[in-house]
Scaffold this motif. Structure first.
Motif, PDB file in Angstrom:
ATOM      1  N   VAL A  21      39.722 -40.919  13.214  1.00  0.00           N
ATOM      2  CA  VAL A  21      40.183 -39.788  14.025  1.00  0.00           C
ATOM      3  C   VAL A  21      41.121 -38.891  13.216  1.00  0.00           C
ATOM      4  CG1 VAL A  21      41.559 -39.117  16.038  1.00  0.00           C
ATOM      5  CG2 VAL A  21      39.887 -40.972  16.226  1.00  0.00           C
ATOM      6  N   VAL A  22      42.067 -39.491  12.497  1.00  0.00           N
ATOM      7  CA  VAL A  22      42.990 -38.710  11.671  1.00  0.00           C
ATOM      8  C   VAL A  22      42.235 -37.938  10.595  1.00  0.00           C
ATOM      9  CG1 VAL A  22      44.852 -38.847   9.973  1.00  0.00           C
ATOM     10  CG2 VAL A  22      45.004 -40.165  12.089  1.00  0.00           C
ATOM     11  N   ASP A  23      41.277 -38.584   9.953  1.00  0.00           N
ATOM     12  CA  ASP A  23      40.461 -37.905   8.935  1.00  0.00           C
ATOM     13  C   ASP A  23      39.727 -36.711   9.539  1.00  0.00           C
ATOM     14  OD1 ASP A  23      41.246 -39.618   6.928  1.00  0.00           O
ATOM     15  OD2 ASP A  23      39.451 -40.877   7.028  1.00  0.00           O
ATOM     16  N   ASN A  24      39.186 -36.903  10.744  1.00  0.00           N
ATOM     17  CA  ASN A  24      38.447 -35.823  11.397  1.00  0.00           C
ATOM     18  C   ASN A  24      39.357 -34.643  11.753  1.00  0.00           C
ATOM     19  OD1 ASN A  24      36.054 -37.180  11.194  1.00  0.00           O
ATOM     20  ND2 ASN A  24      35.863 -37.684  13.367  1.00  0.00           N
ATOM     21  N   ILE A  25      40.569 -34.941  12.208  1.00  0.00           N
ATOM     22  CA  ILE A  25      41.511 -33.869  12.523  1.00  0.00           C
ATOM     23  C   ILE A  25      41.869 -33.104  11.255  1.00  0.00           C
ATOM     24  CG2 ILE A  25      43.834 -33.328  13.326  1.00  0.00           C
ATOM     25  CD1 ILE A  25      41.945 -34.011  15.567  1.00  0.00           C
ATOM     26  N   ASN A  26      42.135 -33.822  10.184  1.00  0.00           N
ATOM     27  CA  ASN A  26      42.447 -33.157   8.904  1.00  0.00           C
ATOM     28  C   ASN A  26      41.297 -32.269   8.446  1.00  0.00           C
ATOM     29  OD1 ASN A  26      45.124 -33.858   7.982  1.00  0.00           O
ATOM     30  ND2 ASN A  26      44.420 -35.962   7.757  1.00  0.00           N
ATOM     31  N   LEU A  27      40.076 -32.768   8.553  1.00  0.00           N
ATOM     32  CA  LEU A  27      38.908 -31.979   8.162  1.00  0.00           C
ATOM     33  C   LEU A  27      38.784 -30.723   9.022  1.00  0.00           C
ATOM     34  CD1 LEU A  27      36.196 -34.766   7.605  1.00  0.00           C
ATOM     35  CD2 LEU A  27      37.148 -33.249   5.858  1.00  0.00           C
ATOM     36  N   VAL A  40      32.702 -32.837  11.144  1.00  0.00           N
ATOM     37  CA  VAL A  40      33.236 -34.150  11.495  1.00  0.00           C
ATOM     38  C   VAL A  40      32.154 -34.946  12.215  1.00  0.00           C
ATOM     39  CG1 VAL A  40      35.585 -33.272  11.663  1.00  0.00           C
ATOM     40  CG2 VAL A  40      34.168 -33.371  13.713  1.00  0.00           C
ATOM     41  N   ASN A  41      32.215 -36.256  12.062  1.00  0.00           N
ATOM     42  CA  ASN A  41      31.242 -37.136  12.704  1.00  0.00           C
ATOM     43  C   ASN A  41      31.920 -37.874  13.843  1.00  0.00           C
ATOM     44  OD1 ASN A  41      29.264 -38.898  13.453  1.00  0.00           O
ATOM     45  ND2 ASN A  41      28.803 -39.643  11.391  1.00  0.00           N
ATOM     46  N   ASP A  42      31.824 -37.297  15.030  1.00  0.00           N
ATOM     47  CA  ASP A  42      32.474 -37.902  16.195  1.00  0.00           C
ATOM     48  C   ASP A  42      31.699 -39.106  16.709  1.00  0.00           C
ATOM     49  OD1 ASP A  42      34.670 -37.734  18.128  1.00  0.00           O
ATOM     50  OD2 ASP A  42      33.092 -37.330  19.596  1.00  0.00           O
ATOM     51  N   ASP A  43      30.437 -39.266  16.278  1.00  0.00           N
ATOM     52  CA  ASP A  43      29.644 -40.419  16.719  1.00  0.00           C
ATOM     53  C   ASP A  43      30.310 -41.728  16.316  1.00  0.00           C
ATOM     54  OD1 ASP A  43      27.788 -38.734  17.816  1.00  0.00           O
ATOM     55  OD2 ASP A  43      26.386 -38.858  16.133  1.00  0.00           O
ATOM     56  N   ILE A  44      30.939 -41.741  15.141  1.00  0.00           N
ATOM     57  CA  ILE A  44      31.612 -42.958  14.676  1.00  0.00           C
ATOM     58  C   ILE A  44      32.780 -43.296  15.602  1.00  0.00           C
ATOM     59  CG2 ILE A  44      32.910 -44.003  12.782  1.00  0.00           C
ATOM     60  CD1 ILE A  44      31.320 -42.267  10.857  1.00  0.00           C
ATOM     61  N   VAL A  45      33.521 -42.267  15.999  1.00  0.00           N
ATOM     62  CA  VAL A  45      34.645 -42.474  16.920  1.00  0.00           C
ATOM     63  C   VAL A  45      34.141 -43.036  18.242  1.00  0.00           C
ATOM     64  CG1 VAL A  45      36.534 -41.363  18.182  1.00  0.00           C
ATOM     65  CG2 VAL A  45      35.985 -40.629  15.847  1.00  0.00           C
ATOM     66  N   ASP A  46      33.053 -42.471  18.759  1.00  0.00           N
ATOM     67  CA  ASP A  46      32.493 -42.942  20.027  1.00  0.00           C
ATOM     68  C   ASP A  46      32.030 -44.398  19.922  1.00  0.00           C
ATOM     69  OD1 ASP A  46      32.961 -40.461  21.125  1.00  0.00           O
ATOM     70  OD2 ASP A  46      30.920 -39.742  20.802  1.00  0.00           O
ATOM     71  N   ILE A  86      41.028 -37.342  21.387  1.00  0.00           N
ATOM     72  CA  ILE A  86      41.535 -36.643  20.205  1.00  0.00           C
ATOM     73  C   ILE A  86      40.382 -36.364  19.248  1.00  0.00           C
ATOM     74  CG2 ILE A  86      42.986 -36.873  18.152  1.00  0.00           C
ATOM     75  CD1 ILE A  86      44.951 -38.493  19.894  1.00  0.00           C
ATOM     76  N   GLY A  87      39.498 -37.345  19.100  1.00  0.00           N
ATOM     77  CA  GLY A  87      38.316 -37.135  18.258  1.00  0.00           C
ATOM     78  C   GLY A  87      37.458 -35.991  18.758  1.00  0.00           C
ATOM     79  N   ASP A  88      37.334 -35.871  20.075  1.00  0.00           N
ATOM     80  CA  ASP A  88      36.584 -34.749  20.659  1.00  0.00           C
ATOM     81  C   ASP A  88      37.227 -33.414  20.283  1.00  0.00           C
ATOM     82  OD1 ASP A  88      34.770 -36.431  21.872  1.00  0.00           O
ATOM     83  OD2 ASP A  88      35.750 -36.380  23.834  1.00  0.00           O
ATOM     84  N   HIS A  89      38.534 -33.370  20.270  1.00  0.00           N
ATOM     85  CA  HIS A  89      39.238 -32.119  19.959  1.00  0.00           C
ATOM     86  C   HIS A  89      39.051 -31.715  18.496  1.00  0.00           C
ATOM     87  CE1 HIS A  89      40.663 -32.042  23.928  1.00  0.00           C
ATOM     88  NE2 HIS A  89      41.722 -32.825  23.787  1.00  0.00           N
ATOM     89  N   ALA A  90      38.836 -32.686  17.616  1.00  0.00           N
ATOM     90  CA  ALA A  90      38.519 -32.345  16.223  1.00  0.00           C
ATOM     91  C   ALA A  90      37.213 -31.563  16.179  1.00  0.00           C
ATOM     92  CB  ALA A  90      38.414 -33.615  15.374  1.00  0.00           C
ATOM     93  N   GLU A  91      36.233 -31.987  16.960  1.00  0.00           N
ATOM     94  CA  GLU A  91      34.968 -31.253  17.046  1.00  0.00           C
ATOM     95  C   GLU A  91      35.178 -29.873  17.656  1.00  0.00           C
ATOM     96  OE1 GLU A  91      30.953 -33.805  17.257  1.00  0.00           O
ATOM     97  OE2 GLU A  91      32.062 -33.729  19.143  1.00  0.00           O
ATOM     98  N   ASP A  92      36.029 -29.789  18.685  1.00  0.00           N
ATOM     99  CA  ASP A  92      36.307 -28.500  19.320  1.00  0.00           C
ATOM    100  C   ASP A  92      36.904 -27.513  18.311  1.00  0.00           C
ATOM    101  OD1 ASP A  92      35.463 -29.444  21.817  1.00  0.00           O
ATOM    102  OD2 ASP A  92      37.456 -30.219  22.291  1.00  0.00           O
ATOM    103  N   ILE A  93      37.841 -28.001  17.506  1.00  0.00           N
ATOM    104  CA  ILE A  93      38.478 -27.130  16.506  1.00  0.00           C
ATOM    105  C   ILE A  93      37.451 -26.639  15.488  1.00  0.00           C
ATOM    106  CG2 ILE A  93      40.142 -27.078  14.598  1.00  0.00           C
ATOM    107  CD1 ILE A  93      41.884 -29.007  16.279  1.00  0.00           C
TER     108      ILE A  93
END
Length: 212
Positions: A21-27, A40-46, A86-93
């Protein structure tokens, strides 16, 4: 496997999920700032969320834990939901960053948004660390830090509403950047939630109310 070992496995799974999740937010933030074009790959978070939920439910049904063990398992079930969001919000950004390709150039605003992003990411890291280390004091620091985020969010939105000069690209920049900042504010809220669940796990109190 002993219950204490199963709970330790859960803790390690939460840590691995939080790292992704942190990596995805940084990306996603670097994408917004124009430093990369990664996705970002949110599938891994899910997948992590589903696996941790399955592990928790298995423990609850098979072991029927009580007292501190029950608080651990139920608290984990709650905080991984916040991590997933939070992982979803990385995708939103990422989504709104992609709409800004070629129009980002208002350096002053980017700097203040980047500063907020780093502060929020630090809150997230601390919230997870408070869980891993059973650190109630650190969890409370995360909760208290949300006031700064709220004030900074309002300040940036106010700045974006009043451009220094006319710019043909400013309107889309302001609209999509406001949404990015809103997602950062939501990430901070979820980090606060994690901190509150940590306090629950350690004390049985959730938002100053005794639950267990």
């Amino acid at each position: 496997m002993k219950l204490v070992d199963e709970i330790e496995n859960l803790k390690q799974m939460v840590l691995k999920m939080s790292d992704v999740v942190v990596d995805n937010i940084n990306l996603s933030i670097n994408n917004y700032l124009g430093k990369n074009e990664d996705i970002v790959n949110d599938d891994i978070v899910d997948k992590f969320e589903r696996l941790i939920e399955e592990m928790c439910l298995t423990i609850l049904l098979r072991e029927r834990p009580y007292a501190s063990d029950l608080k651990q398992v139920t608290g984990i079930l709650k905080l991984v939901t916040d991590l997933e969001r939070i992982g979803d919000h990385a995708e939103d950004i990422i989504t709104f960053s992609n709409k800004l390709k070629g129009v980002q150039g208002i350096t002053k605003h980017l700097e203040s948004i980047d500063k907020l992003a780093q502060y929020v990411i630090d809150m997230l890291k601390k919230s997870v660390s408070s869980y891993i280390n059973s650190d109630v004091k650190l969890a409370q620091e995360v909760i208290d830090a949300d006031d700064y985020v709220d004030k900074t969010y309002e300040s940036i939105v106010e700045e974006l509403a009043h451009p220094d000069k006319e710019d043909e690209f400013y309107l889309p920049f302001a609209i999509y950047s406001t949404l990015v900042v809103k997602y950062l504010e939501r990430i901070a809220d979820h980090s606060v939630n994690i901190g509150e669940w940590v306090i629950y796990i350690e004390s049985g109190f959730y938002k100053d109310k005794k639950i267990y």
